[in-house]
Scaffold this active site. Structure first.
Site, mmCIF file in Angstrom:
data_model
loop_
_atom_site.group_PDB
_atom_site.id
_atom_site.type_symbol
_atom_site.label_atom_id
_atom_site.label_comp_id
_atom_site.label_asym_id
_atom_site.label_seq_id
_atom_site.Cartn_x
_atom_site.Cartn_y
_atom_site.Cartn_z
ATOM 1 N N CYS A 21 23.683 -4.651 6.503
ATOM 2 C CA CYS A 21 23.272 -5.797 5.637
ATOM 3 C C CYS A 21 21.315 -5.724 5.428
ATOM 4 C CB CYS A 21 23.549 -7.242 6.577
ATOM 5 S SG CYS A 21 25.384 -7.564 6.529
ATOM 6 N N GLY A 49 22.283 -2.522 1.578
ATOM 7 C CA GLY A 49 23.661 -3.330 1.472
ATOM 8 C C GLY A 49 23.434 -3.125 -0.287
ATOM 9 N N ASN A 127 22.686 -9.669 9.859
ATOM 10 C CA ASN A 127 23.151 -8.393 9.954
ATOM 11 C C ASN A 127 23.332 -7.858 11.757
ATOM 12 O OD1 ASN A 127 22.419 -6.073 9.868
ATOM 13 N ND2 ASN A 127 20.211 -5.584 10.126
ATOM 14 N N GLY A 128 24.397 -6.526 11.514
ATOM 15 C CA GLY A 128 25.221 -6.418 12.811
ATOM 16 C C GLY A 128 26.623 -6.331 12.958
ATOM 17 N N TYR A 271 17.199 6.769 9.615
ATOM 18 C CA TYR A 271 18.043 6.168 7.986
ATOM 19 C C TYR A 271 17.755 5.660 7.253
ATOM 20 C CZ TYR A 271 22.303 6.960 4.885
ATOM 21 O OH TYR A 271 22.753 6.692 3.614
ATOM 22 N N SER A 312 16.370 10.205 2.797
ATOM 23 C CA SER A 312 15.464 10.257 4.003
ATOM 24 C C SER A 312 15.220 11.743 4.291
ATOM 25 C CB SER A 312 16.701 9.219 4.840
ATOM 26 O OG SER A 312 18.037 9.522 4.837
ATOM 27 N N ASP A 375 19.628 13.954 7.019
ATOM 28 C CA ASP A 375 19.272 13.377 8.433
ATOM 29 C C ASP A 375 20.745 12.813 9.223
ATOM 30 O OD1 ASP A 375 21.060 11.088 6.842
ATOM 31 O OD2 ASP A 375 19.916 11.014 5.200
ATOM 32 N N CYS A 411 30.330 3.511 16.906
ATOM 33 C CA CYS A 411 29.282 2.639 17.387
ATOM 34 C C CYS A 411 29.842 1.844 17.360
ATOM 35 C CB CYS A 411 28.013 3.147 16.084
ATOM 36 S SG CYS A 411 26.947 2.015 16.270
ATOM 37 N N CYS A 460 19.308 2.897 21.328
ATOM 38 C CA CYS A 460 20.347 3.500 21.834
ATOM 39 C C CYS A 460 20.528 4.294 21.155
ATOM 40 C CB CYS A 460 21.034 2.062 20.811
ATOM 41 S SG CYS A 460 22.679 2.592 21.080
ATOM 42 N N CYS A 463 25.744 6.797 20.514
ATOM 43 C CA CYS A 463 26.669 7.393 19.557
ATOM 44 C C CYS A 463 25.799 9.327 19.551
ATOM 45 C CB CYS A 463 26.063 7.255 17.590
ATOM 46 S SG CYS A 463 24.353 7.465 17.424
#
Length: 483
Positions: A21, A49, A127-128, A271, A312, A375, A411, A460, A463
């Protein structure tokens, strides 16, 4: 190679990463209506989004129980009409653009969410992705809560509303709710008289503050500030809560973690974010240039042309060219009108869903050794198809370089990465992946380079190496409750 198939997959399966989002909020202290500004802010965040969007407003001089909402399925310019924006009268506004996982793309799940409760109204844009949404949802259900959506954003809204009843202010309610929720989130909360922004303590998702005349703005990316003519003030720090009232802006950093524990999503730089955005003081464009330069240093190859897969991949391709001295060029024409999910051709049809989006300039690649920069590779279906298209256009050699390390793990914090057994890099060597793609050579960005890309900001890398900043859920509930 006409199509890439493995694990029962084919080229018609989507092979792109998706962000969840984009969020935007504004409080005009002079009392001016803000709906049109939210509209243009969302326009700048459309890349985050593209399935649904919404705007909610309230008037600080009006009744506390009145909030106006308009939302729907589609792109920002499809959902809102001039009449819609004229109807949304209010000087505090929040907006949202949303991507959803398959099967949960419904108007009910579009945001912002607006709920009415004993203290008035509460608007939320999120968002998340929460990793404890399941247990929090069940806890609320067993106490009588009735949910209208399948998104974890509604879980957050319920907890903020519950805490507000016991708290002295809306911002303290947000703080107490943040102590319960776990995962990745950037929140914008609209109460009858306040606009609140909050970022999870790890800082997974971006959030920044801007100012235009006598109005404050909170947004996912700085490109939204540029679009509306606002100046960038600063980023919301990981764990910080900012509250905007008629008195100005206040900050609460009581939930902030030590800097070393922060864990920004590296894919904001690789990205997701628009290349003209700056996140936590680091230029997204410069990060992509650096990624390309590192690829040229670590995975050199003799070639005639460096090209990027739009959009990207373009900056990383330029970086590769600058470092290697190999000319940078354009090999792909992108169909700008393929934004949202379109009706994908059936497997029996000749049309390729990749060719609907991209076409190769044969004049640019014919007879040349081409380095193709992208990417990421997820399932590999799209990358394999693009390699095939370059060869069909006459490329003598195709060397693939990827500006991220191989995806090896799921993820849980907001990127729509499929299950591990669907990832092309799972249990395959780089050489095996190269053969599957039909490329001459393949090189990924080294994981050690990621920190260098972002000037040493804590990130992080879960992934890529399975080392998550917080314990992932025991059960993979991704998709059970949409983000």
């Amino acid at each position: 190679m006409d199509s890439l198939q493995f694990n029962g997959l084919n080229e018609n399966i989507g092979d792109e990463l998706h962000e969840e989002c984009g969020v935007f909020g504004i409080y005009d202290l002079d009392g001016n209506d803000v709906a049109s500004t939210v509209y243009y802010g969302l326009f700048a965040l459309q890349h985050r989004g593209q399935e649904s969007c919404g705007i909610a407003v309230t008037d600080t001089n009006g009744p506390k129980r009145k909030a106006l909402l308009s939302k729907g399925m589609g792109l920002v310019n499809e959902v809102f009409t001039p009449d819609d924006l004229d109807r949304l009268k209010g000087n505090i506004g929040i907006g949202h653009t949303r991507y959803s996982t398959a099967g949960s793309s419904t108007r009910e799940n579009a945001q912002p969410l607006v709920i009415n409760y004993v203290k008035g109204t509460l608007g939320l844009a999120h968002n998340g992705n929460l990793i404890n949404a399941n247990e929090l949802r069940h806890e609320l259900e067993y106490s009588g809560a009735i949910f209208q959506t399948t998104i974890d954003s509604e879980v957050i809204a319920y907890h903020i509303a519950r805490e507000r009843i016991k708290s002295g202010s809306a911002e303290s309610a947000v703080r107490n709710a943040m102590k319960k929720i776990k995962g990745a989130y950037s929140l914008i909360v609209m109460s009858p008289r306040k606009l609140i922004g909050a970022r999870d303590p790890f800082g997974f998702k971006p959030l920044c503050i801007g100012k235009r005349d006598n109005a404050y703005i909170i947004a996912s990316e700085t490109c939204a500030l540029d679009t509306i003519g606002a100046s960038y003030v600063r980023d919301v720090e990981p764990g910080e809560i900012v509250t905007i009232t008629e008195k100005g802006i206040e900050s609460d950093k009581s939930l902030c973690l030590p800097k070393s524990k922060e864990a920004r999503c590296i894919f904001e730089y690789i990205y997701f974010s628009r290349s003209d955005s700056i996140i936590d003081g680091v230029s997204v464009y410069n990060s992509r240039i650096l990624a390309g330069k590192y690829l040229a240093m670590d995975s050199p190859v003799e070639a005639d042309l460096v090209v990027g897969v739009p959009e990207s991949g373009n900056a990383a391709a330029l970086g590769y060219s600058l470092q290697s001295g190999i000319p940078y060029g354009t090999a792909f024409v992108k169909n700008s009108y393929v934004g949202r999910t379109f009706i994908k051709p059936k497997q029996s049809n000749r049309e390729s869903s990749v060719k609907v989006k991209l076409n190769v300039l044969s004049e640019a690649v014919k007879g040349k050794r081409v380095i193709m920069i992208d990417d990421s590779i997820v399932r590999g279906t799209t990358s394999g198809r693009i390699v095939s298209m370059l060869r069909e256009a006459g490329a003598a050699e195709v060397h693939v370089r990827i500006s991220s390390p191989p995806f090896l793990y799921e993820c849980y914090f907001g990127i729509d990465i499929p299950s591990r057994d669907q990832l092309i890099a799972n249990n395959r060597s780089v050489e095996e992946i190269c053969r599957l793609l039909g490329a001459d050579t393949l090189g990924y960005l080294r994981i050690e380079r990621l920190g260098e890309m972002v000037n040493g900001l804590p990130i992080c890398t879960g992934c890529f190496n399975g080392k998550y900043p917080l314990e992932p859920p025991k059960d993979d509930i991704r998709g059970e409750f949409d983000k």
